[in-house]
Design a protein around this motif. Sequence first.
Motif, mmCIF file in Angstrom:
data_model
loop_
_atom_site.group_PDB
_atom_site.id
_atom_site.type_symbol
_atom_site.label_atom_id
_atom_site.label_comp_id
_atom_site.label_asym_id
_atom_site.label_seq_id
_atom_site.Cartn_x
_atom_site.Cartn_y
_atom_site.Cartn_z
ATOM 1 N N GLU A 3 0.831 -1.195 0.000
ATOM 2 C CA GLU A 3 0.000 0.000 0.000
ATOM 3 C C GLU A 3 0.870 1.251 0.000
ATOM 4 O O GLU A 3 1.953 1.283 0.560
ATOM 5 C CB GLU A 3 -0.905 0.013 1.227
ATOM 6 N N PRO A 6 0.466 6.936 3.712
ATOM 7 C CA PRO A 6 -0.501 8.024 3.788
ATOM 8 C C PRO A 6 0.105 9.338 3.299
ATOM 9 O O PRO A 6 1.319 9.547 3.360
ATOM 10 C CB PRO A 6 -0.830 8.100 5.283
ATOM 11 N N ASP A 9 2.885 11.945 5.226
ATOM 12 C CA ASP A 9 3.433 10.966 6.166
ATOM 13 C C ASP A 9 4.760 11.464 6.726
ATOM 14 O O ASP A 9 5.643 11.880 5.989
ATOM 15 C CB ASP A 9 3.626 9.641 5.412
ATOM 16 N N HIS A 46 -2.512 -0.166 9.445
ATOM 17 C CA HIS A 46 -3.012 -0.082 8.073
ATOM 18 C C HIS A 46 -4.541 -0.007 8.005
ATOM 19 O O HIS A 46 -5.092 0.446 7.013
ATOM 20 C CB HIS A 46 -2.542 -1.300 7.264
ATOM 21 N N TYR A 49 -5.911 3.446 6.935
ATOM 22 C CA TYR A 49 -5.434 4.130 5.741
ATOM 23 C C TYR A 49 -6.553 4.662 4.847
ATOM 24 O O TYR A 49 -6.369 5.663 4.159
ATOM 25 C CB TYR A 49 -4.511 3.209 4.941
ATOM 26 N N ASP A 50 -7.713 4.015 4.825
ATOM 27 C CA ASP A 50 -8.818 4.514 4.005
ATOM 28 C C ASP A 50 -9.450 5.764 4.602
ATOM 29 O O ASP A 50 -10.089 6.545 3.892
ATOM 30 C CB ASP A 50 -9.894 3.435 3.841
ATOM 31 N N ARG A 186 -3.985 -6.511 2.993
ATOM 32 C CA ARG A 186 -3.748 -5.788 4.242
ATOM 33 C C ARG A 186 -3.880 -6.725 5.433
ATOM 34 O O ARG A 186 -3.045 -6.726 6.338
ATOM 35 C CB ARG A 186 -4.744 -4.636 4.341
#
Length: 293
Positions: A3, A6, A9, A46, A49-50, A186
């Motif tokens: 992935e 972000p 970051d 993780h 993350y969305d 994930r």
Amino acid sequence: MPEQPPMHDRGFATFTHSAGDVIRYRTVGCGPQTLLFLHGFAASMHTWYDLLPFFPPERFTLYLLDLKGHGGSSRPFSGDYSPLHNAELVRAFIRSAPLKKITLVGHSLGGGVALLAALSSPDVERLILIGAPAYPQQIPHFMVRLSWPVIGPLAMTLLPSQMIARLGLQAAFYRHERITRQLMARYAACYTGFKSACALARTVRHIVPANFTELIARYREITMPVLLLWGEHDRVVPLWQGERLQRELPDARLDVIPDCGHNPHEERPEATFACIAAFFDSTDVDKVQERDR
């Protein structure tokens, strides 16, 4: 494919509480509002993350922790994996950083840890609990089997991690068509390796505090504003848990997200952020005073 990190970051770091308690965390954004995120069982940082892209980086600084036994944090073959111990690690991290006037956000197991940490952390000024188990309930069958000494972790290691991830996500999500390959990858990473399986098994064996009744009686001590976020169709931690918490916490609001299961931050991240943003607006002292003039 891994992935993407972000946006905005600031990278990974570790916090060492003791030789067996090394906690990995990640910092995102640089704003004045500080949030500390705690993920659920068999997950890692993780899982957020969305949700992260919805937080304006100039307004928020976000800290994402991997709980003990998860992600990039330590997995000793002995020691304390209980929610109470994880709560102490969170409090120690807050003191060490140091973080002030933070909003503590926890999902599922991480929500239970956040609830316990908030009982004795003066630097927490808001609490957001997402599908958090705050009262005794039936532990899912796969977690019970995983907790069996040797046999449980060995069986999990022999099963394909993608299959375990798929079954776990199907239990958590209300609409299975929302389960993407990225989500599968994930969570599959969380089930890879015998050491990870043993850490998860120990987490299950320690998951119910010995003094649960006494802790429940202390919830009324949490006088800070609390947002309770629940998926309407949560089959993992039923909605009655949120409804009871709303009754027993002095300053709590319950937002139920429709068409959603146990992981609203992944299944319906935009709706989840809308609830969080409204909660911040309603608890921001300056905004409330300006609105009431």
